[in-house]
Write an enzyme that holds these catalytic residues in place. Structure first.
Site, PDB file in Angstrom:
ATOM      1  N   TYR A 163       0.863  -1.190   0.000  1.00 52.19           N
ATOM      2  CA  TYR A 163       0.000   0.000   0.000  1.00 52.19           C
ATOM      3  C   TYR A 163       0.895   1.234   0.000  1.00 52.19           C
ATOM      4  O   TYR A 163       1.863   1.304   0.748  1.00 52.19           O
ATOM      5  CB  TYR A 163      -0.896   0.013   1.242  1.00 52.19           C
ATOM      6  CG  TYR A 163      -1.776   1.249   1.331  1.00 52.19           C
ATOM      7  CD1 TYR A 163      -2.832   1.445   0.444  1.00 52.19           C
ATOM      8  CD2 TYR A 163      -1.557   2.220   2.308  1.00 52.19           C
ATOM      9  CE1 TYR A 163      -3.643   2.576   0.526  1.00 52.19           C
ATOM     10  CE2 TYR A 163      -2.364   3.351   2.399  1.00 52.19           C
ATOM     11  CZ  TYR A 163      -3.407   3.525   1.509  1.00 52.19           C
ATOM     12  OH  TYR A 163      -4.202   4.640   1.593  1.00 52.19           O
ATOM     13  N   ASP A 222       9.322   2.867  -0.098  1.00 54.76           N
ATOM     14  CA  ASP A 222       8.279   3.555   0.665  1.00 54.76           C
ATOM     15  C   ASP A 222       8.420   3.163   2.131  1.00 54.76           C
ATOM     16  O   ASP A 222       7.992   2.093   2.556  1.00 54.76           O
ATOM     17  CB  ASP A 222       6.906   3.173   0.108  1.00 54.76           C
ATOM     18  CG  ASP A 222       5.775   3.881   0.838  1.00 54.76           C
ATOM     19  OD1 ASP A 222       6.056   4.655   1.791  1.00 54.76           O
ATOM     20  OD2 ASP A 222       4.606   3.658   0.474  1.00 54.76           O
ATOM     21  N   LYS A 238       3.946   8.891   8.808  1.00 55.03           N
ATOM     22  CA  LYS A 238       3.648   8.289  10.124  1.00 55.03           C
ATOM     23  C   LYS A 238       4.570   8.797  11.242  1.00 55.03           C
ATOM     24  O   LYS A 238       4.366   9.893  11.722  1.00 55.03           O
ATOM     25  CB  LYS A 238       3.608   6.765  10.001  1.00 55.03           C
ATOM     26  CG  LYS A 238       2.531   6.338   8.983  1.00 55.03           C
ATOM     27  CD  LYS A 238       2.027   4.917   9.088  1.00 55.03           C
ATOM     28  CE  LYS A 238       0.733   4.758   8.320  1.00 55.03           C
ATOM     29  NZ  LYS A 238       0.849   4.227   6.975  1.00 55.03           N
TER      30      LYS A 238
HETATM   31  C1  LIG Z   1       0.269   4.765   5.617  1.00 54.18           C
HETATM   32  C2  LIG Z   1       1.042   4.546   4.401  1.00 54.18           C
HETATM   33  C3  LIG Z   1       0.966   5.412   3.300  1.00 54.18           C
HETATM   34  C4  LIG Z   1      -0.026   6.531   3.233  1.00 54.18           C
HETATM   35  O1  LIG Z   1       0.209   7.490   4.213  1.00 54.18           O
HETATM   36  P1  LIG Z   1      -0.988   8.497   4.615  1.00 54.18           P
HETATM   37  O2  LIG Z   1      -0.344   9.416   5.603  1.00 54.18           O
HETATM   38  O3  LIG Z   1      -2.076   7.641   5.180  1.00 54.18           O
HETATM   39  O4  LIG Z   1      -1.402   9.196   3.375  1.00 54.18           O
HETATM   40  C5  LIG Z   1       1.818   5.194   2.241  1.00 54.18           C
HETATM   41  N1  LIG Z   1       2.698   4.191   2.246  1.00 54.18           N
HETATM   42  C6  LIG Z   1       2.792   3.334   3.280  1.00 54.18           C
HETATM   43  C7  LIG Z   1       3.829   2.256   3.242  1.00 54.18           C
HETATM   44  C8  LIG Z   1       1.962   3.479   4.381  1.00 54.18           C
HETATM   45  O5  LIG Z   1       2.055   2.601   5.381  1.00 54.18           O
END
Ligand SMILES: *Cc1c(COP(=O)(O)O)cnc(C)c1O
Length: 436
Positions: A149, A244, A272
């Site tokens: 994701y 990511d 995060k």
């Molecule tokens: C949470 C998450 C996102 C998205 O971040 P948001 O602050 O919710 O937009 C993107 N990549 C990863 C790996 C994530 O865990």
């Protein structure tokens, strides 16, 4: 075994009201409890590893706001830093020294990036990183992995079609097919699929994006060897490797999964934890790549609230603590001991459940399979068992994410007493799951 009965009347009432205002009653879909029993708990406050809902029920929290709260709730230093900034103003739309401070703290302690740009969410960080990769390589296609994701930007709301290497299909209404056609989706841990994708699309692939350690769809640990293969094949074809690290950054260690795998990605995204609980995202890369970003370069990216001073203050306070010696050694050791005790209980009882674990992240998989590295290896039917465990844990005052695909997080605020109490309740909840 008796299931304790806890009143949720206030939360239920608030949810009814919320449904009048918000689609599904929520401002982010997984909060709606569609994958577990009951309705969402409305949270009133948090302190250390504990949460209190609107009915006054107390919980030991393993969701930790989906990862950001590695220091738990209401951390003294973070709260004080935010409070000190509040009296000075909430936003200026002009540079502040706080941005320099947070950037210095990150870059001085992270050998994988030379420059950074702050944004306001993980989604925004990833979207911008993709644009940077496309702008730099002058190519359009990206490869993503099934089960990773990366937020909700158009190019990434794409799921695998059928076949080894295919164009993706949109996984959300409203994403133009033309966007999905630029995204190739393949399985994790599959060198053949990667080779085939590069063979087919050769000079068209701007970037391959992967979660540092995939942790949004179970915890799908990739081998170091596979990750190095991924680094090598992207380099060989002049494609960017985007790591990511929105979950893994500052979680697996200060330098995240890049250091864990000893891989130098081309672009890294953060979110995060980086904002200490406030909305912050970031992307970073070498000086050369970051020179492509506006106003230095031709890749446009901007944000009214980017580098927000209150959020920066929270990030500085949090990351200052994380940068201390032994922070991760202690947190990871505490989590490993917790996981070990859970595994021992599971083994003694012969329950069909695996506990996957890295650093301070863990994931319950209700299966006999000891190794799960791809999304397709997760049996959707196993989620029924998670639902029961989730219900029993909530009834006993332990808060887990409301879906069996979500991982749990241990924070520095979880005390031995918290973990011992949680363990006892997890044992009882597992007994109920497997009682039939
Ligand atoms: C949470 C998450 C996102 C998205 O971040 P948001 O602050 O919710 O937009 C993107 N990549 C990863 C790996 C994530 O865990």
């Amino acid at each position: 075994m008796q299931t304790p009965d806890i009143s949720r009347a206030k939360s239920a009432e608030l949810f009814e009201k919320a449904k009048q205002y918000f689609p599904g009653g929520v401002n982010s879909p997984v909060r709606a409890f569609k994958s577990v029993f009951g309705t969402p708990l409305f949270i009133e406050r948090g302190d250390k590893a504990h949460l209190w809902d609107a009915d006054g029920n107390e919980f030991i929290d393993f969701c930790c706001s989906w990862g950001p709260l590695i220091l738990g709730h209401n951390n003294d230093q973070v709260r004080e830093a935010v409070a000190a900034q509040l009296g000075k103003g909430l936003s200026f739309g002009a540079p502040t020294a706080l941005e320099n401070q947070l950037a210095e703290l990150i870059i001085e302690n992270n050998k994988y990036i030379e420059k950074i740009r702050f944004v306001s969410s993980g989604t925004e960080a990833v979207m911008s990183a993709i644009r940077l990769a496309r702008g730099y390589t002058k190519r359009d296609k990206i490869i993503k992995f099934d089960g990773c994701y990366h937020g909700h930007s158009d190019s990434l709301l794409v799921k695998a079609g059928s076949g080894l290497v295919t164009f993706g299909e949109t996984s959300s209404a409203g994403v133009p097919k033309a966007f999905a056609d630029e995204t190739i989706v393949i399985e994790l841990n599959d060198k053949e699929a990667l080779r085939a994708a590069f063979a087919e699309f050769k000079d068209q692939i701007a970037a391959v994006i992967i979660e540092g350690i995939p942790a949004n769809n179970g915890l799908l640990m990739q081998s170091k060897e596979y990750m190095h293969f991924l680094r090598a094949i992207t380099k060989e074809h002049g494609s960017m490797l985007i790591m990511d690290e929105v979950i893994t950054g500052f979680r697996i260690g200060f330098e995240g999964a890049s250091a864990y795998y000893e891989i130098q990605p081309d672009i890294i995204t953060y979110g995060k934890i980086i904002g200490g609980g406030m909305p912050v995202g970031a992307y970073g890369a070498s000086k050369e790549l970051m020179a492509c970003i506006s106003p230095d370069g031709a890749v446009y990216q901007a944000g009214t609230l980017s580098g927000n001073p209150v959020a920066m203050a929270a990030g500085i306070a949090a990351l200052t603590i994380l940068a201390q010696d032994d922070f991760y050694t202690n947190l990871n050791a505490k989590t490993a001991a917790f996981v070990q005790d859970l595994r021992q209980y599971i083994a003694e009882k012969g329950y069909q459940v695996q506990l996957f674990h890295v650093a301070s992240i863990f994931w319950f998989a209700f299966t006999e399979q000891e190794d799960i590295k791809k999304a397709s290896e997760i049996d959707p039917a196993s989620m029924e068992s998670y639902k029961i465990m989730h219900r029993e844990l909530l009834n006993r005052g332990v808060y887990f994410g409301p879906s069996g695909y979500e991982v749990g997080f241990v924070s520095a605020a979880h005390t031995d007493a918290d973990l011992n109490t949680a363990k006892k309740h997890i044992f009882d909840a597992l007994d109920i799951v497997f009682q039939s």
